[in-house]
Design a protein around this motif. Structure first.
Motif, mmCIF file in Angstrom:
data_model
loop_
_atom_site.group_PDB
_atom_site.id
_atom_site.type_symbol
_atom_site.label_atom_id
_atom_site.label_comp_id
_atom_site.label_asym_id
_atom_site.label_seq_id
_atom_site.Cartn_x
_atom_site.Cartn_y
_atom_site.Cartn_z
ATOM 1 N N PHE A 108 1.041 -0.669 0.172
ATOM 2 C CA PHE A 108 -0.273 0.363 0.004
ATOM 3 C C PHE A 108 1.193 1.014 0.160
ATOM 4 N N ALA A 109 2.038 1.312 0.490
ATOM 5 C CA ALA A 109 2.863 2.723 1.259
ATOM 6 C C ALA A 109 3.659 2.595 -0.499
ATOM 7 N N THR A 110 4.027 1.582 -0.876
ATOM 8 C CA THR A 110 4.500 1.719 -2.808
ATOM 9 C C THR A 110 3.815 2.528 -4.030
ATOM 10 N N ALA A 111 2.316 1.561 -3.415
ATOM 11 C CA ALA A 111 1.766 2.222 -4.528
ATOM 12 C C ALA A 111 1.023 3.625 -4.315
ATOM 13 N N THR A 112 1.277 4.139 -3.096
ATOM 14 C CA THR A 112 0.782 5.619 -2.437
ATOM 15 C C THR A 112 1.481 5.946 -3.271
ATOM 16 N N ALA A 113 2.939 6.019 -3.147
ATOM 17 C CA ALA A 113 4.256 7.116 -3.199
ATOM 18 C C ALA A 113 4.284 6.984 -4.191
ATOM 19 N N VAL A 114 3.885 5.880 -5.703
ATOM 20 C CA VAL A 114 3.699 5.634 -6.745
ATOM 21 C C VAL A 114 2.448 6.461 -7.797
ATOM 22 N N ASP B 173 8.568 2.730 -1.132
ATOM 23 C CA ASP B 173 7.961 4.059 -0.996
ATOM 24 C C ASP B 173 9.153 5.248 -0.643
ATOM 25 N N ARG B 174 10.113 4.953 0.616
ATOM 26 C CA ARG B 174 11.132 6.592 0.567
ATOM 27 C C ARG B 174 11.228 7.040 -0.982
ATOM 28 N N ALA B 175 12.405 5.500 -1.893
ATOM 29 C CA ALA B 175 13.397 6.110 -2.491
ATOM 30 C C ALA B 175 12.478 5.954 -3.758
ATOM 31 N N VAL B 176 10.953 6.176 -3.734
ATOM 32 C CA VAL B 176 9.825 6.485 -4.828
ATOM 33 C C VAL B 176 9.630 8.172 -4.278
ATOM 34 N N LEU B 177 9.867 8.563 -2.746
ATOM 35 C CA LEU B 177 9.599 9.646 -2.900
ATOM 36 C C LEU B 177 11.050 10.647 -2.438
ATOM 37 N N ALA B 178 11.970 9.683 -2.564
ATOM 38 C CA ALA B 178 13.209 10.720 -3.107
ATOM 39 C C ALA B 178 13.620 10.837 -4.598
ATOM 40 N N ASN C 44 4.577 7.516 -16.321
ATOM 41 C CA ASN C 44 4.537 6.511 -16.505
ATOM 42 C C ASN C 44 4.577 5.735 -14.936
ATOM 43 N N PRO C 45 3.758 4.929 -14.480
ATOM 44 C CA PRO C 45 3.524 4.729 -13.462
ATOM 45 C C PRO C 45 5.080 2.924 -13.232
ATOM 46 N N LEU C 46 5.001 2.631 -14.374
ATOM 47 C CA LEU C 46 5.804 1.484 -14.099
ATOM 48 C C LEU C 46 7.273 2.334 -13.847
ATOM 49 N N LEU C 47 7.675 3.596 -14.319
ATOM 50 C CA LEU C 47 8.398 4.178 -13.839
ATOM 51 C C LEU C 47 9.239 4.234 -12.389
ATOM 52 N N TRP C 48 8.184 4.274 -11.363
ATOM 53 C CA TRP C 48 7.910 4.575 -10.553
ATOM 54 C C TRP C 48 8.255 3.112 -9.503
ATOM 55 N N LEU C 49 7.606 2.216 -10.535
ATOM 56 C CA LEU C 49 7.410 0.995 -10.041
ATOM 57 C C LEU C 49 9.117 0.775 -10.222
ATOM 58 N N ALA C 50 9.452 0.604 -11.263
ATOM 59 C CA ALA C 50 10.970 0.484 -11.357
ATOM 60 C C ALA C 50 11.566 1.010 -10.438
ATOM 61 N N VAL C 51 11.298 1.969 -9.711
ATOM 62 C CA VAL C 51 12.550 3.014 -9.148
ATOM 63 C C VAL C 51 12.106 1.890 -7.517
ATOM 64 N N ALA C 52 10.527 0.996 -7.281
ATOM 65 C CA ALA C 52 10.434 0.810 -6.010
ATOM 66 C C ALA C 52 10.595 -0.553 -5.767
ATOM 67 N N ALA C 53 11.033 -1.111 -7.197
ATOM 68 C CA ALA C 53 11.630 -2.351 -7.324
ATOM 69 C C ALA C 53 13.410 -2.818 -7.111
ATOM 70 N N LEU C 54 13.653 -1.810 -7.517
ATOM 71 C CA LEU C 54 15.161 -1.331 -7.220
ATOM 72 C C LEU C 54 15.534 -1.567 -6.271
ATOM 73 N N ALA C 55 14.938 -0.370 -5.648
ATOM 74 C CA ALA C 55 15.043 -0.513 -3.747
ATOM 75 C C ALA C 55 15.306 -1.464 -2.949
ATOM 76 N N TRP C 56 14.097 -2.346 -3.318
ATOM 77 C CA TRP C 56 13.300 -2.990 -2.666
ATOM 78 C C TRP C 56 14.496 -4.566 -3.237
#
Length: 1010
Positions: free
Chosen positions: A587-593, A669-674, A642-654
């Motif tokens: 949920f946190a990741t989706a909200t940030a994305v 979520d913090r990676a997407v925010l930063a 494109n949300p896929l770009l931000w999902l990729a950022v989240a995945a990379l952080a994970w």
């Protein structure tokens, strides 16, 4: 004899009882409150202008009298019967006939066939034969009603009838000897032009001294115990914020309201009070005037150029950052030292800039609200740490001071609620006298609004101003708060990606932060507590915006102080609880994305003027949603929405978290925010650095600001050329016509405003095919300057297969410039050919003609073309020559050197020229000052004049295609303005007095719309 040298014991004296420490506070609080109330109710010395017509020693001549407000406080007209006998028609009229026929709001005195008629404010007062022995009629109108007297005898009376509107004093007796004795005396409505009376001045001084003494005594009475504030060590982030902020003052975007607020401040220097200047009759903005007072003082020092005025928000922004640095260092304590402290400084710098760049560099009130809110936050934190009621009283005073900026300053009151966490315990342990003293001190501290909101305005004036604002401007209820967010998400200037980014990221963090609030684990440690407190504060700050009566996106900038703290805490630590479950993490990741993707789904649109040269799409054509969609930011082929770009950022952080142990507590979520914050800042700086480069050598916001630094700070004055006049010689022969083309103006089409007598041809003939050809005669071109420009006006469909060609002939041969389709304009379109832009190797042409071909057949198709005109390019300073000018509420900051009109003595100064903004905003802004239903200050000028647009160009040409820069209008009046005298006296008015109201449907015909 030995002397006893031992001291003789003194008789014990009973000690005086200690004076309670709260007693001076009570005395000062009561004194401060009483002086504040007395100052609000104290009398003011108000200007009382009296306009008399005709001028002393002159005969009556028709003249324009643009009252603002439109109805005078009193009017007295003297109409000799000899004048009525000599004129078969209207002897006196205060509104043009076409306007009065619709409104019925003026005064008309007429004589026809021996019968006198007098009408005022839509009512017939007199219809009677003109008596043989009659000497004069007198019309008297004031707050009690309207009366007509004949030779001193009352012949008609209408109690409660409003005074008539006045835009002119027109007489059919002009030039006749019988006009002698015709006279009008008008007490214009200048109710807000007042200064404090000596009594009020003394009360204000006494109140100010008492308030300062109260704050000092309260601080000393209740200093509290415990640690104070921590001062941070300067570092690289601080230097970066200073440098970026300074650069942003030069290259940053222009808010659409910047010029409006500069006009308020500039107008206050002339009228003596801060009025709206554009509409609502220029009523006072009191009590919300602190920002304009500051700008008035600053502009009085260094002028009214944009860069000079931007020093104010620059200082506000830097002080805000400094206060938040102190707050952060204090709140984090030992955690804020060393490497964690440096990370906190970088996080704060990023969070501050992501809010400051889109919202902070504006002349609107929000930057001042933000710095005052930051001050309240620091004082409240100090009060909490020391349990100091004295610091809390000071915070209360600062929050009240913020309320004199704008209604959105309710945000500054929110931090005071934090004191409830410790104030209850203090209250239970304090003596009754101490409690009473604390309450009185807090209440008295709020009287800081008096010297700002009521120093040069009476209570009655402020109450009337509030009523006018509510009646003449759309007010939204609290449950209409969705309008704020709908405007933010609109694909328009209000929803540009840079404005969305800080708001949506803050809301995302707010939502996630609520998951931790109330959980012990979620608020452990200084960073956790900071995150929890900032979450609550920011949420309440956003809630406070629901009470603002308007719903502009700019209001979001007011919450920047607590929102910056919240983003900073979220950059330091994820807002979700530690060790979250999979569902919470998802949920946190989706909200940030979603927040990041929706932010970058806004267009890169920065009108007015800062949009020139911007990247992404065609900024010269915003006519369709599809074209607007091309303005969305992207990096190469990657769309940032494109949300896929931000999902990729989240995945990379994970992946990093799973494989590399990091002490930074990185979460998706913090990676997407930063990345969104850092990427947004980089993109903002990139597009605004590149825009003036792409725009060069044409004018740009950055270019004009840099010119100010070089001492040439007159904005557009050095870049706009106005095409005026016609220097072509007479044609030797006639035009060659074919098809339906005939000479003359097309049906239902007004003349060319700038050249009403120019030869015109068209093929819009009854029963015709709508096609034709035209070859005008050759017109001789005299010697001149390369800036000379041939102007051809065209109207009709202007689409394929229609074309207009301007042909030139010289000793070297012929050349031509063809114009393609232009759509269906509502008026005439000027086609321009600058002679200097022709082949530079060729000699100056000696002849010019126009060739038009219209082969588009149809019932509704036609084409009209004028003869060419050779206009001379003149700079605006040369054109205006020091004449009064109205630069509108969007462009005025780029015209700091023109003689801006004044609105004072209940009159709008009649401008000789009007300078209007363009950039595709014309339909939204052109009528702001002339729309009577909103109390437009120039409405009476619009009713008595024509605005004739002169062709103009922006030189040198821009490197990137842009929308039209703006417009220059010559104001042509029905009658010469100013043929009257104005004398000003003073009258003393009680603070609670209210003059006849400007509110109500009868005043302008405006119906209350909420």
């Amino acid at each position: 004899m030995l002397t006893d040298t031992r001291p003789v014991p003194r008789r014990a004296v009973p000690a005086r009882p200690a004076r309670p420490s709260w007693l001076p506070v009570v005395v000062l609080a009561l004194l401060t409150g009483l002086l504040g109330v007395a100052a609000v109710l104290a009398p003011v010395d108000a200007d009382e202008p009296v306009l008399t017509w005709p001028r002393a020693g002159e005969a009556p001549t028709s003249t324009v009298v643009p009252l603002a407000p439109y109805r005078p406080l009193e009017l007295r007209a003297q109409i000799p019967c000899a004048t009525l006998r000599a004129v078969d028609g209207e002897v006196l009229r205060t509104l043009p006939a076409d306007v009065d026929a619709t409104l019925g709001s003026g005064l008309v005195v007429a004589s026809a066939g021996g019968t006198v008629t007098i009408d005022s404010s839509g009512q017939r007062l007199v219809t009677e034969p003109l008596a043989a022995g009659c000497a004069a009629y007198t019309v008297e109108a004031d707050g009690a009603g309207t009366r007509v007297l004949r030779d001193g005898t009352l012949v008609a009376e209408r109690p409660g009838l409003l005074t008539p509107q006045v835009a002119q004093l027109e007489t059919g007796a002009q030039g006749r000897p019988e006009a002698a004795g015709l006279a009008v005396e008008i007490h214009t409505d200048a109710r807000y032009q007042s200064v404090p009376s000596p009594l009020k001045t003394a009360l204000l001084i006494g109140h100010g001294l008492a308030l300062v003494a109260l704050l000092v005594v309260a601080w000393r009475a209740w200093p509290g115990r415990g640690p104070g504030l921590r001062l941070p060590r300067p570092g690289v982030p601080d230097v970066l914020v200073l440098a970026v902020s300074a650069v942003w003052a030069v290259i940053g975007p222009v808010n659409v309201d910047d010029a409006w607020y500069s006009l308020m401040a500039r107008g206050a220097a002339a009228s003596g009070y801060v009025g709206n200047h554009v509409y609502q009759f220029n009523v006072t903005e009191n009590p919300f005037v602190l920002a304009q007072y500051a700008m008035q003082a600053w502009g009085g020092i260094g002028g009214w150029s944009l860069l000079w005025l931007r020093v104010l928000p620059l200082v506000y922004g830097l002080v805000t950052y400094l206060l938040l640095r102190v707050l952060l260092a204090t709140a984090l304590g030992r955690v804020g030292r060393g490497r964690p402290g440096r990370r906190a400084a970088w996080a704060l710098a990023a969070a501050h800039l992501v809010w400051f760049l889109p919202y902070g560099m504006t002349l609107r009130p929000e930057p001042l609200i933000v710095v005052l809110t930051a001050g309240v936050l620091v004082l409240v934190e100090l009060a909490r740490r020391r349990r100091s009621v004295g610091a809390l009283v000071a915070a209360t005073a600062l929050a009240a001071l913020a309320m004199t900026v704008s209604p959105t300053a309710l945000v500054a009151v929110v931090p005071l609620l934090l004191a409830l966490t410790w104030l209850g315990r203090w209250w239970r342990g304090a003596a009754r006298g101490t409690r009473v003293a604390a309450v009185l001190a807090a209440v008295a501290a709020t009287s800081v609004v008096v010297p700002v909101g009521f120093a040069d305005a009476s209570l009655g004036d402020v109450l009337e101003s509030v009523a006018v604002h509510r009646w003449y401007y759309r007010q939204y209820a609290w449950y209409d708060e969705y309008v704020h967010y709908a405007a933010l998400l609109a694909p328009a200037d209000t929803g540009s990606w840079g404005k969305r980014l800080p708001v949506l990221l803050t809301i995302a963090v707010l939502v996630l932060g609520l998951l931790s609030v109330g959980r012990r684990r979620g608020t452990r440690g200084p960073t956790g507590r900071l995150l929890a407190v900032a979450t609550v504060l920011t949420g309440l700050a956003l809630v406070s915006l629901v009470f603002t009566p308007t719903k502009w996106v700019n209001h979001f900038g007011a919450v920047a102080a607590p929102a910056t703290v919240l983003l900073t805490a979220a950059l330091l630590r994820s807002p979700v609880p530690r060790r979250p479950g999979a569902a919470v993490l998802a949920f946190a990741t989706a909200t940030a994305v979603v927040a990041a993707a929706v932010s970058f789904a806004g267009p890169n649109l920065w009108r007015p003027y800062a949009d020139w040269g911007q990247s992404f799409g065609n900024h010269a054509d915003l006519s369709t949603p599809y074209l607007l969609s091309l303005l969305l930011p992207q990096v190469g082929p990657i769309a940032l929405r494109n949300p896929l770009l931000w999902l990729a950022v989240a995945a990379l952080a994970w992946i990093v978290v799973r494989r590399v142990r990091t002490p930074l507590g990185l979460t998706p979520d913090r990676a997407v925010l930063a990345v969104a914050v850092a990427g947004g800042l980089a993109l903002l700086l990139a597009v605004f650095t590149l825009a003036p480069v792409r725009q060069a050598p044409g004018a740009s916001v950055a270019g004009m600001n840099l010119a100010t630094l070089r001492g040439a700070g007159c904005g557009f004055a050095g870049a706009v050329s106005v095409l005026d006049g016609d220097r072509l010689g007479a044609a030797a022969d006639g035009a060659e016509l074919g098809g339906d083309m005939v000479a003359g103006r097309p049906p239902d089409r007004d003349p060319i405003p700038a050249a009403p007598d120019v030869a015109t041809w068209h093929d819009d003939v009854p029963g015709g095919s709508g096609t034709g050809t035209l070859s005008t005669p050759w017109y001789p071109v005299p010697p001149g300057d390369p800036s000379d420009t041939v102007v051809v006006s065209a109207a009709g469909d202007l689409r394929e297969p229609q074309d207009v060609t301007v042909e030139f002939r010289s000793g070297a041969g012929m050349s031509a410039v063809a114009f393609g389709p232009e759509g269906r304009p509502e008026g005439w379109v000027d086609l321009l050919v600058r002679l200097g832009d022709l082949d530079p190797a060729a000699e100056r042409p000696t002849q010019v003609r126009v060739v038009a071909n219209d082969t588009l057949a149809g019932d509704d198709t036609w084409l009209a073309v004028t003869a060419p005109r050779l206009a001379t390019a003149r700079g605006v300073p040369e054109l205006t020559g020091g004449a009064p000018v109205f630069a509108d509420q969007v462009s005025a900051v780029f015209w700091p050197c023109v003689d801006q009109i004044e609105i004072r003595h209940g009159l709008a100064e009649a401008p000789a020229y009007r300078l209007r903004a363009g950039d595709g905003l014309e339909d939204e802004i052109e009528e702001n000052a002339t729309f009577p239903d909103n109390g437009g200050t120039l409405a009476q000028i619009d009713r008595t004049a024509r605005f004739v647009e002169l062709p103009s160009t922006l030189d040198p040409a821009a490197g990137a295609e842009t929308l039209a820069w703006g417009h220059v209008d010559r104001v042509v009046y029905d009658h010469p303005p100013g043929a009257y005298d104005v004398t000003v006296t003073e009258t003393r008015r009680a603070g609670w007095t209210r003059l006849p109201s400007l509110v109500g449907e009868d005043y302008t015909g405006r119906v209350f719309i909420g």
